[in-house]
Motif scaffolding. Structure first.
Motif, mmCIF file in Angstrom:
data_model
loop_
_atom_site.group_PDB
_atom_site.id
_atom_site.type_symbol
_atom_site.label_atom_id
_atom_site.label_comp_id
_atom_site.label_asym_id
_atom_site.label_seq_id
_atom_site.Cartn_x
_atom_site.Cartn_y
_atom_site.Cartn_z
ATOM 1 N N ASP A 246 -58.115 -57.487 -82.013
ATOM 2 C CA ASP A 246 -57.077 -56.653 -81.286
ATOM 3 C C ASP A 246 -56.292 -58.025 -80.400
ATOM 4 O O ASP A 246 -55.797 -57.542 -79.327
ATOM 5 N N HIS B 284 -59.198 -48.131 -85.574
ATOM 6 C CA HIS B 284 -59.049 -49.667 -84.818
ATOM 7 C C HIS B 284 -59.828 -49.595 -83.553
ATOM 8 O O HIS B 284 -59.863 -48.646 -82.808
ATOM 9 N N HIS C 5 -52.225 -59.326 -82.989
ATOM 10 C CA HIS C 5 -50.913 -59.170 -82.727
ATOM 11 C C HIS C 5 -50.435 -60.522 -82.561
ATOM 12 O O HIS C 5 -50.472 -60.909 -81.328
ATOM 13 N N HIS D 50 -57.230 -56.881 -87.250
ATOM 14 C CA HIS D 50 -56.329 -56.441 -86.419
ATOM 15 C C HIS D 50 -55.973 -57.133 -85.135
ATOM 16 O O HIS D 50 -56.689 -57.623 -84.305
ATOM 17 N N GLU E 165 -50.151 -49.969 -85.995
ATOM 18 C CA GLU E 165 -51.077 -48.720 -85.520
ATOM 19 C C GLU E 165 -50.323 -47.447 -85.148
ATOM 20 O O GLU E 165 -49.482 -47.496 -84.432
HETATM 21 ZN ZN LIG Z 1 -53.694 -53.301 -81.652
#
Ligand SMILES: [Zn+2]
Length: 253
Positions: free
Chosen positions: A201, A152, A9, A7, A93
């Motif tokens: 994350d 997550h 970004h 996970h 998500e």
């Molecule tokens: Zn996220």
């Protein structure tokens, strides 16, 4: 055996100036990463990245904090993306976030349900974001028992995890490396090892020893090392288990 960040970004503006270095670190240190969309634009950009780089997979979906941007046109575009790109591994998500009140609970729930239906229709796992909303999240997920996936950055209790254990994996992130995260350590200790994934994350939730700086996928090693020590399992052995779990969870290979 290399790790997978389940996970991240990479489309975040914090990587505008150094994405090449972040990608180089992924290439050198990791097997692959899963780059997560949180609205239509970041979902489209995530798919673009996954088509450009072999070691990036994508998810598409609308985050609860962005759920007022969801409408039938967005849904059609998400569906079209999934149908036309084979590196999209999940819908996400998606979920509920009652910690922030950007969008009403009613709209969040409506958009969450619509995307669970979409995942069911497209036969994809879901990546769930849940913050201060475990009861409603579980109540809604119980209405869609044939949808499975990943919780997550999971930091709920072990008792809550048990309710979803039969069809969800639990992805653990940077806060597990904080020495004061006693409840999280306790939960991880109890969690079955074949249900654990690791993630960054990034750019958020930076683990120790980089806490306070911008996170990046290669730092997932600190999360994995910490969990291996909590579970008292040899690190190399744990990496193999993580790889197997991740590929099962996202149906890769
Ligand atoms: Zn996220």
């Amino acid at each position: 055996m290399k790790l997978i960040d389940t996970h991240c970004h990479l489309t975040d503006s914090r990587y505008n100036d150094n994405l090449d270095i972040v990608l180089k670190n992924i290439r050198e240190k990791l097997d692959f990463v899963i780059n997560v969309g949180y609205d239509l634009k970041t979902s489209e950009n995530s798919v673009k990245l996954s088509n450009e780089y072999e070691y990036i997979y994508a998810t598409v979906g609308v985050h609860p904090n962005d759920s007022d941007s969801y409408n039938i046109l967005v849904e059609e575009k998400l569906e079209e993306l999934v149908k036309n790109n084979n590196k999209i591994v999940a819908i996400g998500e998606i979920g509920l976030d009652y910690y922030r009140d950007y969008v009403s609970k009613e709209i969040q729930q409506d958009v969450f349900i619509k995307q669970l239906k979409l995942a069911k229709k497209l036969d994809k796992p879901v990546v769930i974001h849940c913050r201060d909303a475990y009861k409603d999240t579980i109540d809604i997920l119980n209405e869609y028992k044939d949808v499975n996936g990943i919780m997550h950055s999971y930091s709920g209790s072990y008792d809550t995890a048990k309710l979803l254990m039969d069809r969800f994996y639990f992805s653990i992130s940077g806060p597990v490396t904080f020495s004061n995260a006693i409840n999280l350590h306790d939960m991880v200790e109890k969690l079955p090892i074949d249900k654990i994934l690791v993630e960054t994350d990034s750019p958020y939730l930076t683990p120790v020893p980089y806490r306070g700086k911008t996170n990046e996928p290669s730092y997932v090693e600190y999360v994995a090392q910490k969990i291996a020590s909590i579970k008292n399992i040899e690190y190399d052995e744990f990496k193999k288990i993580l790889s197997k779990n991740t590929k099962k969870a996202f149906r890769i290979e």
